[in-house]
Structures are given as structure tokens and as C-alpha cells.
Write an enzyme that holds these catalytic residues in place. Structure first.
Site, PDB file in Angstrom:
ATOM      1  N   ARG A 227       0.860  -1.191  -0.035  1.00  0.00           N
ATOM      2  CA  ARG A 227       0.126   0.133  -0.111  1.00  0.00           C
ATOM      3  C   ARG A 227       0.881   1.117   0.084  1.00  0.00           C
ATOM      4  O   ARG A 227       1.829   1.203   0.944  1.00  0.00           O
ATOM      5  CB  ARG A 227      -0.858  -0.147   1.315  1.00  0.00           C
ATOM      6  CG  ARG A 227      -2.203  -0.789   1.162  1.00  0.00           C
ATOM      7  CD  ARG A 227      -3.036  -0.323   0.125  1.00  0.00           C
ATOM      8  NE  ARG A 227      -4.330  -1.287  -0.038  1.00  0.00           N
ATOM      9  CZ  ARG A 227      -4.386  -2.311  -0.737  1.00  0.00           C
ATOM     10  NH1 ARG A 227      -3.445  -2.750  -1.437  1.00  0.00           N
ATOM     11  NH2 ARG A 227      -5.517  -3.044  -0.898  1.00  0.00           N
ATOM     12  N   HIS A 275       0.593  -0.378  -9.745  1.00  0.00           N
ATOM     13  CA  HIS A 275      -0.411  -1.385  -8.899  1.00  0.00           C
ATOM     14  C   HIS A 275      -0.877  -2.500  -9.578  1.00  0.00           C
ATOM     15  O   HIS A 275      -2.251  -2.560  -9.946  1.00  0.00           O
ATOM     16  CB  HIS A 275      -1.369  -0.317  -8.211  1.00  0.00           C
ATOM     17  CG  HIS A 275      -2.129  -0.971  -7.147  1.00  0.00           C
ATOM     18  ND1 HIS A 275      -2.524  -0.173  -5.829  1.00  0.00           N
ATOM     19  CD2 HIS A 275      -2.654  -2.196  -6.634  1.00  0.00           C
ATOM     20  CE1 HIS A 275      -3.069  -0.889  -4.913  1.00  0.00           C
ATOM     21  NE2 HIS A 275      -3.147  -2.328  -5.628  1.00  0.00           N
TER      22      HIS A 275
HETATM   23  P1  NDP Z   1      -1.932 -11.077   5.809  1.00  0.00           P
HETATM   24  O1  NDP Z   1      -3.027 -10.332   6.575  1.00  0.00           O
HETATM   25  O2  NDP Z   1      -2.196 -12.293   5.596  1.00  0.00           O
HETATM   26  O3  NDP Z   1      -0.519 -10.636   6.442  1.00  0.00           O
HETATM   27  C1  NDP Z   1      -0.295  -9.509   7.182  1.00  0.00           C
HETATM   28  C2  NDP Z   1       1.078  -9.674   7.865  1.00  0.00           C
HETATM   29  O4  NDP Z   1       1.639  -8.409   8.157  1.00  0.00           O
HETATM   30  C3  NDP Z   1       1.156 -10.649   9.015  1.00  0.00           C
HETATM   31  O5  NDP Z   1       2.205 -11.557   8.959  1.00  0.00           O
HETATM   32  C4  NDP Z   1       1.329  -9.502  10.089  1.00  0.00           C
HETATM   33  O6  NDP Z   1       1.733 -10.019  11.352  1.00  0.00           O
HETATM   34  C5  NDP Z   1       2.042  -8.697   9.557  1.00  0.00           C
HETATM   35  N1  NDP Z   1       1.732  -7.199  10.289  1.00  0.00           N
HETATM   36  C6  NDP Z   1       0.540  -6.405  10.308  1.00  0.00           C
HETATM   37  N2  NDP Z   1       0.979  -5.423  11.136  1.00  0.00           N
HETATM   38  C7  NDP Z   1       2.039  -5.463  11.506  1.00  0.00           C
HETATM   39  C8  NDP Z   1       2.842  -4.535  12.147  1.00  0.00           C
HETATM   40  N3  NDP Z   1       2.313  -3.352  12.636  1.00  0.00           N
HETATM   41  N4  NDP Z   1       4.171  -4.834  12.387  1.00  0.00           N
HETATM   42  C9  NDP Z   1       4.569  -5.847  11.715  1.00  0.00           C
HETATM   43  N5  NDP Z   1       4.164  -6.819  10.864  1.00  0.00           N
HETATM   44  C10 NDP Z   1       2.561  -6.597  10.916  1.00  0.00           C
HETATM   45  O7  NDP Z   1      -1.782 -10.172   4.675  1.00  0.00           O
HETATM   46  P2  NDP Z   1      -1.627 -10.497   2.998  1.00  0.00           P
HETATM   47  O8  NDP Z   1      -0.340 -11.290   2.876  1.00  0.00           O
HETATM   48  O9  NDP Z   1      -2.646 -11.234   2.331  1.00  0.00           O
HETATM   49  O10 NDP Z   1      -1.480  -9.194   2.279  1.00  0.00           O
HETATM   50  C11 NDP Z   1      -0.601  -7.841   2.665  1.00  0.00           C
HETATM   51  C12 NDP Z   1      -0.980  -6.794   2.158  1.00  0.00           C
HETATM   52  O11 NDP Z   1      -0.826  -6.805   0.735  1.00  0.00           O
HETATM   53  C13 NDP Z   1      -2.612  -6.367   1.840  1.00  0.00           C
HETATM   54  O12 NDP Z   1      -3.040  -5.884   3.110  1.00  0.00           O
HETATM   55  C14 NDP Z   1      -2.712  -5.540   0.754  1.00  0.00           C
HETATM   56  O13 NDP Z   1      -2.792  -4.246   1.336  1.00  0.00           O
HETATM   57  C15 NDP Z   1      -1.631  -5.955   0.065  1.00  0.00           C
HETATM   58  N6  NDP Z   1      -1.777  -6.392  -1.561  1.00  0.00           N
HETATM   59  C16 NDP Z   1      -1.401  -5.790  -2.442  1.00  0.00           C
HETATM   60  C17 NDP Z   1      -1.542  -6.015  -3.665  1.00  0.00           C
HETATM   61  C18 NDP Z   1      -1.137  -5.155  -5.056  1.00  0.00           C
HETATM   62  O14 NDP Z   1      -1.521  -5.675  -6.189  1.00  0.00           O
HETATM   63  N7  NDP Z   1      -0.366  -4.271  -4.786  1.00  0.00           N
HETATM   64  C19 NDP Z   1      -2.564  -7.315  -3.885  1.00  0.00           C
HETATM   65  C20 NDP Z   1      -2.912  -7.875  -2.841  1.00  0.00           C
HETATM   66  C21 NDP Z   1      -2.814  -7.426  -1.546  1.00  0.00           C
HETATM   67  P3  NDP Z   1       1.084 -11.332  12.164  1.00  0.00           P
HETATM   68  O15 NDP Z   1       1.322 -12.442  11.300  1.00  0.00           O
HETATM   69  O16 NDP Z   1       1.763 -11.301  13.292  1.00  0.00           O
HETATM   70  O17 NDP Z   1      -0.616 -10.965  11.988  1.00  0.00           O
HETATM   71  C1  OXD Z   2      -5.752  -5.861  -2.903  1.00  0.00           C
HETATM   72  C2  OXD Z   2      -5.264  -4.957  -4.078  1.00  0.00           C
HETATM   73  O1  OXD Z   2      -5.677  -5.478  -1.888  1.00  0.00           O
HETATM   74  O2  OXD Z   2      -5.400  -5.234  -5.126  1.00  0.00           O
HETATM   75  O3  OXD Z   2      -6.112  -6.802  -3.245  1.00  0.00           O
HETATM   76  O4  OXD Z   2      -4.449  -4.220  -3.918  1.00  0.00           O
END
Ligand code: NDP
Ligand code: OXD
Length: 312
Positions: A227, A275
Site C-alpha cells: 500500500r 499497482h
Molecule cells: P495478511 O493479513 O495475511 O498478512 C499480514 C502480515 O503483516 C502478517 O504477518 C502480520 O503479522 C504483519 N503485520 C501486520 N501489522 C504489522 C505490524 N504493525 N508490524 C509488523 N508486522 C505486521 O495479509 P496478506 O499477506 O494477504 O496481504 C498483505 C497486504 O498486501 C494486503 O493488506 C494488501 O494491502 C497488499 N496487497 C497488495 C496488492 C497489490 O497488487 N499491490 C495485491 C494484494 C494485496 P502477524 O502474522 O503477526 O499477524
Molecule cells: C488488493 C489489491 O488488496 O489489489 O487485493 O491491492
């Protein structure tokens, strides 16, 4: 009844696929003739302000996005569970993007591209992959998938999450207290965090200065595909110009589309993509959410429910 409410996406394509997958269970779109009180599930992407009006029988909000930061800020979000998108194909696409950019930066393609433009024959040799460390911020669905594939390519992989983890072949760090230690031996930093108050602006000059120097010629690298709210773009520009960072790949931005006057467009050591790292696929998406609806209707619990207090 399922209601679709998608903005900036081909809604009819998703609607047709849902109608086929759900059989007799009715699927409607805005503008169709239906009673809002009959809607049990709503499938959303960038819902408008009135999206949830009158949905008194709602059981769950289904999010087309894996990231729910914008949805959680909706002023009229109903108090029902939110199910986010989790999909092997989405993970694979994201990992493809991460691997492509890690390997490009590891082999210093930005430097060689600039040298080619200047017709300059300058030899230098990057460290081998096992001596190059990739630090993944976020060890969730996407971060763990990327970690697995980077390990298979022999990179040294480190990861940082909120809660402690144990992942084979990955040195894991957790919480703010271990953030500096995580950065200190990271050469290529990959951002796969959700956007929450804690992660807003985390990619800033202070963070970049803590990355390992000396292993990659020209300096450490960042790859951001989560993001734009994570990054301070003025700091990224300054860091790419003063050598705090050697190079960057950015798929997301503070403002999207990236404004025409952003200096990021023309920095030689920066790759900009619009993106596109991973896009939700209607075929697998409809299969995933149709199963969630069918299971839930037959009494099974919802899966991949967002924790509103954590913000992801
Ligand atoms: P998940 O919820 O599966 O994983 C999030 C991870 O981030 C977890 O390991 C979590 O820790 C960690 N985390 C959250 N907050 C913190 C913090 N404050 N400090 C340290 N670690 C933290 O999400 P996904 O892997 O499915 O997706 C991640 C992000 O990717 C989405 O939220 C989205 O914004 C982005 N995305 C972007 C896309 C694009 O095309 N650019 C497409 C799809 C997604 P814990 O394991 O301890 O909970
Ligand atoms: C998502 C994205 O969050 O496309 O899936 O950014």
C-alpha cells in the site's frame, strides 16, 4: 441473496460468473429490482457511501481486495464479519512480482541499464544470492509465499511480523522491538504489510538508514507492493538521490495514479509499476467466495475474517 457493489472493476463479468457458480441462489447488482432487506452477502470493491443502506439482513461483507484498509474506513460499514480475498493465484502473482524485482536488483539491472544508455563498459560482480539477504515486512499469506520461493532461489530470507513466527529457512523477527535488528542485515527490503495506523509511513528515511550497507554495491534496495500509505515518497526520492538507497521498485503510491510531476517517474534507479503486482482473478475469486457463501449457508463458519481491532 448476493449483491455486487464494485467500482472501477468489470462488475458484469463477476456477476455472470457468480450467477453460474451459485445456481439458484439469487445474485443482483445495483439498479436491479430487489428488496435491500433480502441481501445476505455483499461483494464489494471501493463501495460508495450508500453501499450498505437498507441491508438489514446482511450476514457478511465479502471484500474483493486482499487489503481492507479502505473498506475499514467506510463511514457506514455495518457490524457484520468482513471476509477478505485469499487466493493461491493472487499469492503466486505477487510472488512472481517480488522474485522478478529481487533478482533484477540483486544483479543490479538499474546500474547496467544506465551504463548501457551511456555506452559504458563497467564490470562489477554482485554477491551470490546466498550472501544477499531479502527482508520481508509482513509474514502473512503473501509474505510467506514470497519467502518460500526466495528460499528456493537460495537467497538468505528474513521476515518481520507483528506476532512471533517460526518458518523453516527464514530468520523471523517480530514487533517494534526487533525491527532494527531485522533491518540491520537486510539488503533488499520487501514490503508486504497491510496498511494500519502502525504501518502508515513506515518506509521513511529513518528506516532506510538502518538497512545493511556494503553488501550490495550502490546501497540497499526497497520493493513495495502493498500500500502506498506505507511510504514517504519525498524520503524515497531523497534516499535514491543521496545513495541511502541504491534502487527501488514501487508498485503502489501515496496518490494513485502516480501524479505526472512525481520525480519518481524519472529516477534511473527506480522502477515504477501501476499497482499491478497482483490482481484478483474472477474465476478463482468467484470459486472462493461462492464456496464461502455455500458453506456459511449450510452452517459452517466464515474463514479469513478480518480482525477489525488489528485493522487487517
Ligand atoms: P495478511 O493479513 O495475511 O498478512 C499480514 C502480515 O503483516 C502478517 O504477518 C502480520 O503479522 C504483519 N503485520 C501486520 N501489522 C504489522 C505490524 N504493525 N508490524 C509488523 N508486522 C505486521 O495479509 P496478506 O499477506 O494477504 O496481504 C498483505 C497486504 O498486501 C494486503 O493488506 C494488501 O494491502 C497488499 N496487497 C497488495 C496488492 C497489490 O497488487 N499491490 C495485491 C494484494 C494485496 P502477524 O502474522 O503477526 O499477524
Ligand atoms: C488488493 C489489491 O488488496 O489489489 O487485493 O491491492
Amino acid at each position: 441473496m448476493l449483491l455486487l457493489h464494485l467500482t472501477d472493476v468489470d462488475e458484469s463479468r463477476w456477476g455472470n460468473a457468480y450467477a453460474e457458480a451459485l445456481g439458484t441462489y439469487p445474485v443482483v447488482r445495483r439498479g436491479d429490482d430487489f428488496n435491500p432487506a433480502d441481501i445476505e452477502y455483499i461483494f464489494v470493491w471501493k463501495p460508495k457511501a450508500d453501499a450498505f443502506d437498507g441491508l438489514t439482513g446482511l450476514k457478511a461483507v465479502l471484500s474483493l481486495g486482499a487489503g481492507v484498509d479502505a473498506l475499514l474506513k467506510h463511514p457506514n460499514l455495518p457490524d457484520v464479519p468482513i471476509v477478505r480475498f485469499v487466493d493461491d493465484q493472487l499469492s503466486q502473482q505477487m510472488t512472481d512480482y517480488v522474485v522478478a524485482h529481487v533478482t533484477m536488483h540483486h544483479r543490479r539491472f538499474t546500474r547496467f541499464a544506465a551504463d548501457q544508455k551511456a555506452r559504458a563498459w563497467r564490470q562489477f560482480y554482485p554477491p551470490i544470492s546466498s550472501e544477499t539477504s531479502v527482508g520481508i515486512m509482513g509474514l502473512g499469506v503473501l509474505g510467506q509465499d514470497a519467502a518460500r520461493r526466495l528460499r528456493a532461489l537460495d537467497f538468505t530470507v528474513r521476515g518481520w511480523s507483528r506476532s512471533p513466527k517460526s518458518i523453516e529457512g527464514v530468520e523471523c523477527f517480530a514487533g517494534p522491538g526487533q525491527f532494527e535488528a531485522f533491518l540491520a542485515e537486510t539488503d533488499i527490503l520487501v514490503d508486504l504489510l497491510p496498511l494500519t495506523p502502525d504501518t502508515t509511513g513506515i518506509l521513511n528515511m529513518e528506516t532506510f538508514r538502518k538497512l545493511r550497507r556494503g553488501r550490495l554495491e550502490d546501497g540497499p534496495v526497497i520493493i513495495t507492493a502493498a500500500r502506498g500509505g506505507h511510504q514517504r515518497e519525498a524520503d524515497i526520492v531523497a534516499a535514491l538521490q543521496d545513495g541511502t538507497l541504491g534502487a527501488a521498485s514501487l508498485d503502489v503510491f501515496e496518490v494513485e495514479p502516480l501524479p505526472q510531476d512525481s520525480p519518481l517517474w524519472s529516477l534511473e534507479n527506480c522502477f515504477v509499476t501501476p499497482h499491478i503486482a497482483a490482481i484478483s482473478n474472477p474465476r478463482t475469486g468467484v470459486r472462493y467466495f461462492s464456496k464461502i457463501i455455500s458453506d456459511h449457508r449450510s452452517g459452517k463458519p466464515l474463514v479469513n475474517v478480518v480482525d477489525r481491532d488489528r485493522g487487517y
